[in-house]
Scaffold this motif. Structure first.
Motif, PDB file in Angstrom:
ATOM      1  N   LEU A  22      59.512 162.620  99.972  1.00 55.03           N
ATOM      2  CA  LEU A  22      58.817 162.370 101.236  1.00 55.03           C
ATOM      3  C   LEU A  22      58.855 160.892 101.608  1.00 55.03           C
ATOM      4  CD1 LEU A  22      55.627 164.497 100.487  1.00 55.03           C
ATOM      5  CD2 LEU A  22      57.440 165.087 102.105  1.00 55.03           C
ATOM      6  N   PRO A  23      59.061 160.562 102.886  1.00 50.94           N
ATOM      7  CA  PRO A  23      59.023 159.160 103.326  1.00 50.94           C
ATOM      8  C   PRO A  23      57.689 158.480 103.020  1.00 50.94           C
ATOM      9  CG  PRO A  23      59.876 160.574 105.070  1.00 50.94           C
ATOM     10  CD  PRO A  23      59.395 161.476 103.967  1.00 50.94           C
ATOM     11  N   LEU A  24      56.634 159.269 102.881  1.00 45.68           N
ATOM     12  CA  LEU A  24      55.318 158.754 102.543  1.00 45.68           C
ATOM     13  C   LEU A  24      55.371 157.852 101.316  1.00 45.68           C
ATOM     14  CD1 LEU A  24      51.919 160.232 102.407  1.00 45.68           C
ATOM     15  CD2 LEU A  24      53.069 160.247 100.209  1.00 45.68           C
ATOM     16  N   TRP A  25      56.225 158.180 100.335  1.00 43.66           N
ATOM     17  CA  TRP A  25      56.281 157.389  99.105  1.00 43.66           C
ATOM     18  C   TRP A  25      56.718 155.954  99.379  1.00 43.66           C
ATOM     19  CZ3 TRP A  25      53.543 159.087  95.433  1.00 43.66           C
ATOM     20  CH2 TRP A  25      53.371 160.467  95.278  1.00 43.66           C
ATOM     21  N   TRP A  26      57.754 155.794 100.181  1.00 37.49           N
ATOM     22  CA  TRP A  26      58.245 154.451 100.497  1.00 37.49           C
ATOM     23  C   TRP A  26      57.175 153.663 101.250  1.00 37.49           C
ATOM     24  CZ3 TRP A  26      61.533 151.000  99.029  1.00 37.49           C
ATOM     25  CH2 TRP A  26      61.816 149.914  99.855  1.00 37.49           C
ATOM     26  N   ASP A  27      56.550 154.295 102.234  1.00 33.20           N
ATOM     27  CA  ASP A  27      55.511 153.633 103.016  1.00 33.20           C
ATOM     28  C   ASP A  27      54.348 153.196 102.132  1.00 33.20           C
ATOM     29  OD1 ASP A  27      57.079 154.150 105.237  1.00 33.20           O
ATOM     30  OD2 ASP A  27      55.908 155.896 105.851  1.00 33.20           O
ATOM     31  N   ARG A  28      53.914 154.077 101.260  1.00 29.10           N
ATOM     32  CA  ARG A  28      52.779 153.765 100.388  1.00 29.10           C
ATOM     33  C   ARG A  28      53.130 152.658  99.398  1.00 29.10           C
ATOM     34  NH1 ARG A  28      48.579 157.554  99.800  1.00 29.10           N
ATOM     35  NH2 ARG A  28      48.281 158.576 101.797  1.00 29.10           N
ATOM     36  N   LEU A  29      54.313 152.727  98.815  1.00 29.80           N
ATOM     37  CA  LEU A  29      54.717 151.705  97.846  1.00 29.80           C
ATOM     38  C   LEU A  29      54.839 150.347  98.525  1.00 29.80           C
ATOM     39  CD1 LEU A  29      55.425 151.071  94.943  1.00 29.80           C
ATOM     40  CD2 LEU A  29      57.771 151.790  95.414  1.00 29.80           C
ATOM     41  N   CYS A  30      55.419 150.304  99.711  1.00 33.03           N
ATOM     42  CA  CYS A  30      55.536 149.040 100.449  1.00 33.03           C
ATOM     43  C   CYS A  30      54.177 148.493 100.863  1.00 33.03           C
ATOM     44  CB  CYS A  30      56.429 149.214 101.677  1.00 33.03           C
ATOM     45  SG  CYS A  30      58.175 149.350 101.264  1.00 33.03           S
ATOM     46  N   SER A  31      53.183 149.376 101.010  1.00 30.73           N
ATOM     47  CA  SER A  31      51.849 148.901 101.393  1.00 30.73           C
ATOM     48  C   SER A  31      51.155 148.155 100.257  1.00 30.73           C
ATOM     49  CB  SER A  31      50.979 150.065 101.873  1.00 30.73           C
ATOM     50  OG  SER A  31      50.521 150.841 100.783  1.00 30.73           O
ATOM     51  N   VAL A  32      51.589 148.374  99.022  1.00 33.74           N
ATOM     52  CA  VAL A  32      50.965 147.702  97.883  1.00 33.74           C
ATOM     53  C   VAL A  32      51.867 146.655  97.233  1.00 33.74           C
ATOM     54  CG1 VAL A  32      49.406 149.614  97.399  1.00 33.74           C
ATOM     55  CG2 VAL A  32      51.608 149.502  96.232  1.00 33.74           C
ATOM     56  N   THR A  33      53.116 146.580  97.675  1.00 37.99           N
ATOM     57  CA  THR A  33      54.058 145.602  97.141  1.00 37.99           C
ATOM     58  C   THR A  33      55.038 145.229  98.248  1.00 37.99           C
ATOM     59  OG1 THR A  33      55.572 145.136  95.313  1.00 37.99           O
ATOM     60  CG2 THR A  33      55.636 147.360  96.199  1.00 37.99           C
ATOM     61  N   SER A  34      55.955 144.355  97.978  1.00 42.24           N
ATOM     62  CA  SER A  34      56.949 143.977  98.984  1.00 42.24           C
ATOM     63  C   SER A  34      58.066 145.015  99.024  1.00 42.24           C
ATOM     64  CB  SER A  34      57.546 142.609  98.638  1.00 42.24           C
ATOM     65  OG  SER A  34      58.355 142.713  97.478  1.00 42.24           O
ATOM     66  N   PRO A  35      58.816 145.083 100.142  1.00 41.96           N
ATOM     67  CA  PRO A  35      59.962 146.005 100.191  1.00 41.96           C
ATOM     68  C   PRO A  35      61.001 145.706  99.094  1.00 41.96           C
ATOM     69  CG  PRO A  35      59.377 145.350 102.409  1.00 41.96           C
ATOM     70  CD  PRO A  35      58.545 144.501 101.467  1.00 41.96           C
ATOM     71  N   GLN A  36      61.153 144.445  98.727  1.00 41.16           N
ATOM     72  CA  GLN A  36      62.104 144.091  97.673  1.00 41.16           C
ATOM     73  C   GLN A  36      61.662 144.651  96.320  1.00 41.16           C
ATOM     74  OE1 GLN A  36      60.705 141.858  99.802  1.00 41.16           O
ATOM     75  NE2 GLN A  36      62.462 141.363 101.101  1.00 41.16           N
ATOM     76  N   SER A  37      60.383 144.500  96.012  1.00 40.71           N
ATOM     77  CA  SER A  37      59.863 145.060  94.763  1.00 40.71           C
ATOM     78  C   SER A  37      59.873 146.574  94.805  1.00 40.71           C
ATOM     79  CB  SER A  37      58.436 144.565  94.514  1.00 40.71           C
ATOM     80  OG  SER A  37      58.431 143.186  94.277  1.00 40.71           O
ATOM     81  N   ALA A  38      59.553 147.138  95.953  1.00 43.79           N
ATOM     82  CA  ALA A  38      59.549 148.596  96.099  1.00 43.79           C
ATOM     83  C   ALA A  38      60.942 149.173  95.854  1.00 43.79           C
ATOM     84  CB  ALA A  38      59.048 148.988  97.482  1.00 43.79           C
ATOM     85  N   ALA A  39      61.975 148.448  96.292  1.00 42.48           N
ATOM     86  CA  ALA A  39      63.348 148.931  96.116  1.00 42.48           C
ATOM     87  C   ALA A  39      63.741 149.000  94.644  1.00 42.48           C
ATOM     88  CB  ALA A  39      64.315 148.027  96.875  1.00 42.48           C
ATOM     89  N   LEU A  40      63.141 148.183  93.799  1.00 38.97           N
ATOM     90  CA  LEU A  40      63.470 148.165  92.371  1.00 38.97           C
ATOM     91  C   LEU A  40      62.559 149.071  91.536  1.00 38.97           C
ATOM     92  CD1 LEU A  40      64.006 144.317  91.969  1.00 38.97           C
ATOM     93  CD2 LEU A  40      65.757 146.090  92.249  1.00 38.97           C
ATOM     94  N   TYR A  41      61.434 149.464  92.099  1.00 36.82           N
ATOM     95  CA  TYR A  41      60.442 150.228  91.351  1.00 36.82           C
ATOM     96  C   TYR A  41      61.009 151.561  90.872  1.00 36.82           C
ATOM     97  CZ  TYR A  41      55.861 152.125  90.138  1.00 36.82           C
ATOM     98  OH  TYR A  41      54.797 152.657  89.467  1.00 36.82           O
ATOM     99  N   ALA A  42      60.734 151.906  89.621  1.00 37.63           N
ATOM    100  CA  ALA A  42      61.175 153.179  89.028  1.00 37.63           C
ATOM    101  C   ALA A  42      62.675 153.387  89.195  1.00 37.63           C
ATOM    102  CB  ALA A  42      60.385 154.355  89.588  1.00 37.63           C
TER     103      ALA A  42
END
Length: 135
Positions: A22-42
């Protein structure tokens, strides 16, 4: 999970949605970290929807979600399924649980990928049961 032990039905209105992350995951992760960090997460799980198997539940009434997916890089010698939770109202967290790991270099040695996945799905379903007691 022992054979013959049945999971209780998931509480309504949780819906299983395994077709794509779900796109919700990307939105939620970016809300608590930067898009750069979100791209590397998990291991890039939320930027590249290619890693399978996954199990995912969504609650449209609260805009909450739960995901079971591989969280380690494919080249690592030990692979692991993670459980991720997007609670009602916003946010993102990893649910800390028993390690649901397997060794891809020994695909027939227990626990196998399938064993680990099923154990993670069962634990995620138990999490939803408990979570509904607090929502």
């Amino acid at each position: 999970m022992p054979h013959g032990q049945e999971l209780q039905p998931l509480p309504a209105p949780w819906q299983r949605r395994d077709e794509r992350i779900l796109p919700l995951w990307w939105d939620r992760l970016c809300s608590v970290t930067s898009p750069q960090s979100a791209a590397l997460y998990a291991a890039g799980l939320f930027t590249d929807d290619r890693r399978r198997p996954i199990a995912q539940w969504y609650n449209p009434e609260t805009d909450a979600a739960l995901l079971v997916a591989p969280e380690t890089s494919p080249e690592w010698p030990v692979q692991r399924f993670g459980i991720f939770y997007a609670p009602p109202g916003g946010g993102f967290t990893r649910v800390y649980s028993a390690p649901h790991e397997w060794h891809p270099r020994e695909p027939r040695t227990p626990p196998t990928e399938q064993d680990s996945f099923l154990a993670a799905v069962a634990e995620a379903a138990r999490f939803l049961q408990v979570e509904m007691d607090f929502v």
